[in-house]
Write a protein that holds these residues in place. Structure first.
Motif, PDB file in Angstrom:
ATOM      1  N   ASP A  71      31.305  37.761  55.445  1.00 26.45           N
ATOM      2  CA  ASP A  71      30.993  39.445  55.312  1.00 26.45           C
ATOM      3  C   ASP A  71      32.635  40.114  55.304  1.00 26.45           C
ATOM      4  N   VAL A  72      33.270  39.745  54.595  1.00 25.07           N
ATOM      5  CA  VAL A  72      34.553  39.666  53.818  1.00 25.07           C
ATOM      6  C   VAL A  72      34.326  39.946  52.853  1.00 25.07           C
ATOM      7  N   SER A  73      35.927  41.164  53.145  1.00 25.48           N
ATOM      8  CA  SER A  73      35.690  41.755  51.673  1.00 25.48           C
ATOM      9  C   SER A  73      37.387  40.774  50.354  1.00 25.48           C
ATOM     10  N   TRP A  74      36.869  41.039  49.444  1.00 27.83           N
ATOM     11  CA  TRP A  74      38.340  40.840  48.917  1.00 27.83           C
ATOM     12  C   TRP A  74      39.666  41.086  49.225  1.00 27.83           C
ATOM     13  N   GLU A  75      39.702  42.682  49.534  1.00 32.77           N
ATOM     14  CA  GLU A  75      41.057  43.284  50.060  1.00 32.77           C
ATOM     15  C   GLU A  75      41.035  42.420  51.024  1.00 32.77           C
ATOM     16  N   GLU A  76      40.837  42.870  52.068  1.00 32.50           N
ATOM     17  CA  GLU A  76      40.743  41.559  53.723  1.00 32.50           C
ATOM     18  C   GLU A  76      40.777  40.179  53.303  1.00 32.50           C
ATOM     19  N   LEU A  77      39.964  39.442  52.472  1.00 33.71           N
ATOM     20  CA  LEU A  77      40.299  38.260  51.997  1.00 33.71           C
ATOM     21  C   LEU A  77      42.615  37.772  51.758  1.00 33.71           C
ATOM     22  N   GLY A  78      42.559  38.693  50.687  1.00 34.85           N
ATOM     23  CA  GLY A  78      43.922  38.780  50.392  1.00 34.85           C
ATOM     24  C   GLY A  78      44.998  39.574  51.536  1.00 34.85           C
ATOM     25  N   GLN A  79      44.223  40.174  52.845  1.00 32.45           N
ATOM     26  CA  GLN A  79      45.623  40.667  54.199  1.00 32.45           C
ATOM     27  C   GLN A  79      45.310  39.505  54.807  1.00 32.45           C
ATOM     28  N   ALA A  80      44.332  38.818  54.628  1.00 33.49           N
ATOM     29  CA  ALA A  80      44.054  37.806  55.615  1.00 33.49           C
ATOM     30  C   ALA A  80      45.504  36.367  55.976  1.00 33.49           C
ATOM     31  N   VAL A  81      45.368  36.755  55.261  1.00 31.84           N
ATOM     32  CA  VAL A  81      46.395  35.588  53.895  1.00 31.84           C
ATOM     33  C   VAL A  81      48.249  35.666  53.172  1.00 31.84           C
ATOM     34  N   GLY A  82      48.089  37.137  53.781  1.00 36.35           N
ATOM     35  CA  GLY A  82      49.803  38.029  53.526  1.00 36.35           C
ATOM     36  C   GLY A  82      49.362  38.062  52.961  1.00 36.35           C
ATOM     37  N   VAL A  83      48.717  38.327  50.955  1.00 39.17           N
ATOM     38  CA  VAL A  83      48.835  38.483  49.669  1.00 39.17           C
ATOM     39  C   VAL A  83      48.950  40.181  49.430  1.00 39.17           C
ATOM     40  N   GLU A  84      50.025  41.590  49.852  1.00 41.11           N
ATOM     41  CA  GLU A  84      50.355  42.465  49.338  1.00 41.11           C
ATOM     42  C   GLU A  84      50.878  42.663  48.244  1.00 41.11           C
ATOM     43  N   GLY A  85      50.199  44.316  48.357  1.00 39.08           N
ATOM     44  CA  GLY A  85      50.404  44.978  46.801  1.00 39.08           C
ATOM     45  C   GLY A  85      49.834  44.199  45.497  1.00 39.08           C
ATOM     46  N   VAL A  86      48.582  43.484  46.109  1.00 37.75           N
ATOM     47  CA  VAL A  86      47.887  43.018  44.561  1.00 37.75           C
ATOM     48  C   VAL A  86      46.224  43.757  44.783  1.00 37.75           C
ATOM     49  N   HIS A  87      45.953  44.888  43.430  1.00 36.23           N
ATOM     50  CA  HIS A  87      44.346  44.720  43.423  1.00 36.23           C
ATOM     51  C   HIS A  87      43.145  44.103  43.768  1.00 36.23           C
ATOM     52  N   MET A  88      42.264  44.826  43.991  1.00 35.91           N
ATOM     53  CA  MET A  88      41.487  43.748  44.730  1.00 35.91           C
ATOM     54  C   MET A  88      40.456  42.989  43.160  1.00 35.91           C
ATOM     55  N   GLN A  89      40.394  43.729  42.458  1.00 34.88           N
ATOM     56  CA  GLN A  89      40.518  43.081  41.398  1.00 34.88           C
ATOM     57  C   GLN A  89      40.835  41.945  40.573  1.00 34.88           C
ATOM     58  N   THR A  90      42.557  42.338  41.070  1.00 33.01           N
ATOM     59  CA  THR A  90      43.515  40.768  40.458  1.00 33.01           C
ATOM     60  C   THR A  90      42.760  39.572  41.795  1.00 33.01           C
ATOM     61  N   ILE A  91      42.690  39.876  42.796  1.00 35.35           N
ATOM     62  CA  ILE A  91      42.646  38.624  43.857  1.00 35.35           C
ATOM     63  C   ILE A  91      41.097  37.956  42.874  1.00 35.35           C
ATOM     64  N   ARG A  92      39.584  39.294  42.915  1.00 37.05           N
ATOM     65  CA  ARG A  92      38.972  38.367  42.255  1.00 37.05           C
ATOM     66  C   ARG A  92      39.262  37.973  40.854  1.00 37.05           C
ATOM     67  N   ASN A  93      39.840  37.711  40.430  1.00 35.18           N
ATOM     68  CA  ASN A  93      39.928  37.087  39.099  1.00 35.18           C
ATOM     69  C   ASN A  93      40.573  36.026  39.241  1.00 35.18           C
ATOM     70  N   HIS A  94      41.576  35.796  39.975  1.00 38.47           N
ATOM     71  CA  HIS A  94      41.791  34.142  40.723  1.00 38.47           C
ATOM     72  C   HIS A  94      40.901  33.479  41.113  1.00 38.47           C
ATOM     73  N   MET A  95      40.325  33.848  42.143  1.00 38.43           N
ATOM     74  CA  MET A  95      39.355  33.468  42.596  1.00 38.43           C
ATOM     75  C   MET A  95      38.292  33.116  41.344  1.00 38.43           C
ATOM     76  N   VAL A  96      37.661  34.314  40.645  1.00 37.90           N
ATOM     77  CA  VAL A  96      36.371  33.403  40.199  1.00 37.90           C
ATOM     78  C   VAL A  96      37.089  31.850  38.903  1.00 37.90           C
TER      79      VAL A  96
END
Length: 362
Positions: A101-126
């Motif tokens: 129940d967490v989005s890619w943006e919320e996942l990045g914000q929870a660990v302190g990732v800033e200034g990164v697009h949602m697609q970038t987080i998704r690409n790293h996790m894929v």
């Protein structure tokens, strides 16, 4: 024989003398200057050879320099990584403990990732093997469940008109709004694991719980009921006997000599050891019962009838709960016995498909 005059003879002698003189001149000229020309041509050839070698050395030096420059450029090619390995590991740990129940943006914000697009987080996790997919709506068939389905199909593969004596029933839930599909985080090899499977109906809050029953040339009323303290419409065994079996199943099965098809995981609570209250009641009133295999909604005709009902409801605009109940009852009444009979007569073919697919869903 030709004859020449004195004048012609003099002219021929002059021409021959001129040719003899020019031949001697050319011979003396070649002896004098021929060796010098050959000697002067040799240094020019060596000069050209030396210049060609110098050019080859210069070109080799350029290639080496270019290769060295290219290798240095390859070492620093691309932009710096926006997500460090440390933050990446934190996101993986969070995914492992998340329920999806967490989005890619919320996942990045929870660990302190800033200034990164949602697609970038998704690409790293894929790249790490994780993706967010729609959860499987049905329980995957285990080897034991497939064996049970095979035994069921073998026992009833010769049934044809016998299926016309079976009453198919189950419960169904209705709610308002578009159905939200549950999504889960999982690795590619975990798609069918037990923790990644969810019931699709659990994603929405149901407003109405209903029970119904169909058979060949038969369709029961759609029974609305409520259960206090239960969000999925599961009744206790005593309530199921009081509300469903005694008033709706027993009279029809007794008068028409029908067999009641019981689902193993929906209408009432099946917990407890030993014979259940429901089974004891059926035996007391001599109610014939056929147990549908576990996770075998494709072998219950009532499920197909409900699918027809829900498809027709999707074409209607329903604003509130009152309109929802009215629409459900209207569409239930529109389902004809001809449609039900066609589904009942397909049961023999379904048994053949279960055997052909070795217990897999059809």
């Amino acid at each position: 024989m030709a004859t020449f005059s004195n004048t012609q003879t003099s002219r021929l002698s002059a021409v021959n003398s001129f040719d003899t003189m020019m031949g001697a001149y050319n011979y003396n000229y070649m002896r004098k200057f021929g060796d010098q020309s050959r000697q002067t041509s040799q240094p020019g050839a060596s000069t050209r050879t030396a210049s060609a070698g110098q050019k080859a050395q210069v070109q080799d030096a350029k290639v080496v320099k270019k290769t060295e420059h290219g290798s240095k450029k390859a070492d620093r090619r691309g932009r710096p990584r926006k997500i460090s390995d440390e933050l990446l590991q934190k996101m993986i740990q969070m995914i492992e403990s998340s329920n999806g129940d967490v989005s890619w943006e919320e996942l990045g914000q929870a660990v302190g990732v800033e200034g990164v697009h949602m697609q970038t987080i998704r690409n790293h996790m894929v790249k790490e093997g994780y993706c967010k997919r729609i959860s499987c709506p049905q329980k995957w068939l285990t080897l034991k469940a497939r064996e049970t389905r095979m035994q069921y199909a073998l026992a009833h593969q010769h049934w044809q008109n016998e299926w016309r004596s079976v009453l198919f029933s189950d419960v169904v839930n209705f709610g308002l709004g578009a159905s939200r599909k549950a999504r889960v985080f999982s690795r590619r090899d975990e798609r069918l694991c037990e923790d990644c499977l969810q019931a699709r109906e659990d994603a929405d809050k149901s407003i109405y719980h209903c029970w119904g029953m169909v058979g060949y040339d038969y369709k029961s009323p759609l029974i609305f009921y409520s259960v206090e303290g239960s969000s999925n419409g599961v009744m206790s065994q005593q309530d199921f006997i009081t509300r469903i079996l005694r008033p709706h199943v027993q009279p029809v099965a007794t008068s028409k000599r029908m067999i009641y098809l019981e689902e193993t995981n929906s209408a009432y609570d099946h917990s407890g050891n030993g014979p259940s209250m429901v089974q004891a009641f059926m035996e007391s009133v001599n109610l014939p019962c056929l147990l549908n295999p576990d996770s075998s909604s494709d072998l219950n005709v009532f499920k197909d009838v409900i699918l027809i009902l829900k498809k027709r409801l999707q074409k209607r605009y329903i604003a509130n709960e009152i309109e929802l109940k009215r629409a459900v009852l209207e569409e239930w009444d529109k389902i004809t016995t001809r449609e039900i009979n066609k589904l009942v007569d397909s049961m023999k073919t379904r048994m053949e498909k279960v055997l052909a697919r070795k217990g897999m869903p059809i």
